[in-house]
Design an enzyme around this catalytic site. Structure first.
Site, mmCIF file in Angstrom:
data_model
loop_
_atom_site.group_PDB
_atom_site.id
_atom_site.type_symbol
_atom_site.label_atom_id
_atom_site.label_comp_id
_atom_site.label_asym_id
_atom_site.label_seq_id
_atom_site.Cartn_x
_atom_site.Cartn_y
_atom_site.Cartn_z
ATOM 1 N N ARG A 1 0.815 -1.222 0.000
ATOM 2 C CA ARG A 1 0.000 0.000 0.000
ATOM 3 C C ARG A 1 0.851 1.276 0.000
ATOM 4 O O ARG A 1 0.286 2.381 -0.034
ATOM 5 C CB ARG A 1 -0.972 0.002 1.196
ATOM 6 C CG ARG A 1 -2.044 -1.097 1.101
ATOM 7 C CD ARG A 1 -3.254 -0.834 1.984
ATOM 8 N NE ARG A 1 -4.004 0.333 1.544
ATOM 9 C CZ ARG A 1 -5.087 0.814 2.160
ATOM 10 N NH1 ARG A 1 -5.541 0.213 3.254
ATOM 11 N NH2 ARG A 1 -5.721 1.889 1.711
ATOM 12 N N HIS B 1 -7.910 -2.957 11.918
ATOM 13 C CA HIS B 1 -7.922 -1.492 12.022
ATOM 14 C C HIS B 1 -8.975 -1.123 13.057
ATOM 15 O O HIS B 1 -10.025 -1.776 13.144
ATOM 16 C CB HIS B 1 -8.343 -0.838 10.694
ATOM 17 C CG HIS B 1 -7.265 -0.664 9.675
ATOM 18 N ND1 HIS B 1 -7.483 -0.856 8.324
ATOM 19 C CD2 HIS B 1 -5.965 -0.281 9.794
ATOM 20 C CE1 HIS B 1 -6.364 -0.609 7.660
ATOM 21 N NE2 HIS B 1 -5.423 -0.262 8.523
ATOM 22 N N CYS C 1 -14.417 2.545 5.756
ATOM 23 C CA CYS C 1 -13.088 2.485 5.117
ATOM 24 C C CYS C 1 -13.076 3.183 3.768
ATOM 25 O O CYS C 1 -12.031 3.636 3.309
ATOM 26 C CB CYS C 1 -12.674 1.049 4.849
ATOM 27 S SG CYS C 1 -12.703 -0.057 6.222
HETATM 28 N N1 ARG Z 1 -7.085 -4.295 2.090
HETATM 29 C C1 ARG Z 1 -7.009 -3.112 2.896
HETATM 30 C C2 ARG Z 1 -5.915 -3.293 3.928
HETATM 31 O O1 ARG Z 1 -5.750 -4.381 4.419
HETATM 32 C C3 ARG Z 1 -8.309 -2.816 3.532
HETATM 33 C C4 ARG Z 1 -8.340 -1.521 4.284
HETATM 34 C C5 ARG Z 1 -9.621 -1.254 4.994
HETATM 35 N N2 ARG Z 1 -9.604 0.023 5.556
HETATM 36 C C6 ARG Z 1 -9.975 0.360 6.797
HETATM 37 N N3 ARG Z 1 -9.972 1.610 7.114
HETATM 38 N N4 ARG Z 1 -10.260 -0.538 7.694
HETATM 39 O O2 ARG Z 1 -5.206 -2.380 4.271
#
Ligand code: ARG
Length: 283
Positions: free
Chosen positions: A92, A170, A266
């Site tokens: 990311r 998260h 998200c």
């Molecule tokens: N695939 C993303 C990750 O694992 C999903 C993020 C979801 N975002 C959130 N704010 N919970 O980072």
């Protein structure tokens, strides 16, 4: 629905959304399994619903950063400042300069974490809607050392909470401060000390405790704008509890994004975050 467009949210269209790697348990077994056209319809339904009650701003999508749809992770906004994210996973990290450029184009003052301290923005840092307080999660993504730095930069009290269940990696997957000082959360995602800290700060009648089934349907991953809440799904009991607290509940299915480990909250980043104390300060 009433038109209350004083709040603004950032979204990023899922033009290039896919599950192409695994960095959380939701993504396991889902690589290449998201239906892009369904994802796009689900995203538009959320955007259009939210646009009825708030302003939605869109940033440009980009190839090669499929999780950039999750704008909550771009940074944490407070007034005219934004603390830019430092993603824990290399998958990311290419999102960082894109979020930075967008924030700068809006005239926001961009603050950056030191290179060795992961911080995943409003995924792990949630402003209380009543108190002058920032709730921060750590244990999976954001480094616990981010909390004192942000407290100093933004001059705000921070309550750190330890996340202990990898499915709720998260803070915004299991915890949602709501208007009026309500707090919707899934207690088992937190260690005992954090559960105590939550209970000490939020009176019982303002706590909306979510069970495992709702939590796994990402009910805590709610977008709240004034009296409206937007979420993937709520059980009848949870819906009734939210309505009793005065919220209008909008269910907006987000199955394709859940394959990547995210849902309504998200997919948005709140851009209008005034200080609570300024609102109450004498003139
Ligand atoms: N695939 C993303 C990750 O694992 C999903 C993020 C979801 N975002 C959130 N704010 N919970 O980072």
């Amino acid at each position: 629905m009433k038109q209350q467009r004083h709040e603004a949210f950032l979204m990023c269209p899922p033009a290039h959304f896919e599950v192409s790697y695994v960095i959380n348990p939701w993504m396991e077994g889902n690589v290449a399994h998201a239906d892009l056209s369904l994802a796009q319809r689900q995203w538009r339904a959320l955007r259009d619903g939210l646009a009825q009650v708030a302003q939605v701003r869109e940033m440009p999508a980009a190839a090669g950063v499929p999780d950039m749809v999750f704008t909550a992770n771009g940074g944490l906004v407070l007034e005219d400042a934004v603390v830019l994210s430092r993603f824990r996973h290399v998958e990311r990290q290419d999102e960082e300069p894109r979020f930075k450029a967008w924030f700068e184009s809006q005239g926001l003052r961009v603050l950056s974490m030191p290179a060795h301290i992961p911080f995943e923005g409003a995924g792990d840092a949630l402003l209380d809607r009543q108190a002058e307080l920032l709730w921060m999660g750590y244990g999976h993504r954001t480094d616990v050392r981010a909390a004192p730095l942000i407290a100093g930069w933004l001059e705000i009290e921070v309550q750190s909470l330890q996340l202990v269940d990898p499915r709720f990696y998260h803070l915004d997957t299991c915890f949602c401060p709501l208007a009026g000082g309500y707090l919707m959360y899934y207690p088992a995602a937190f260690d005992a000390a954090s559960q105590k800290a939550i209970a000490a700060r939020v009176p019982e009648h303002r706590r909306i405790v979510v069970g495992e089934e709702d939590a796994l349907a990402f009910a805590c991953n709610t977008v709240n704008s004034a009296g409206h809440v937007f979420l993937n799904r709520a059980s009848p009991a949870l819906r009734a509890r939210l309505e009793q607290a005065g919220f209008e509940v909008h269910e907006t299915p987000l199955s394709e994004f859940m394959k990547a480990g995210g849902a309504a909250k998200c997919l948005t980043l709140k851009l209008t975050e005034p200080r609570r104390r300024a609102a109450n300060a004498p003139m």
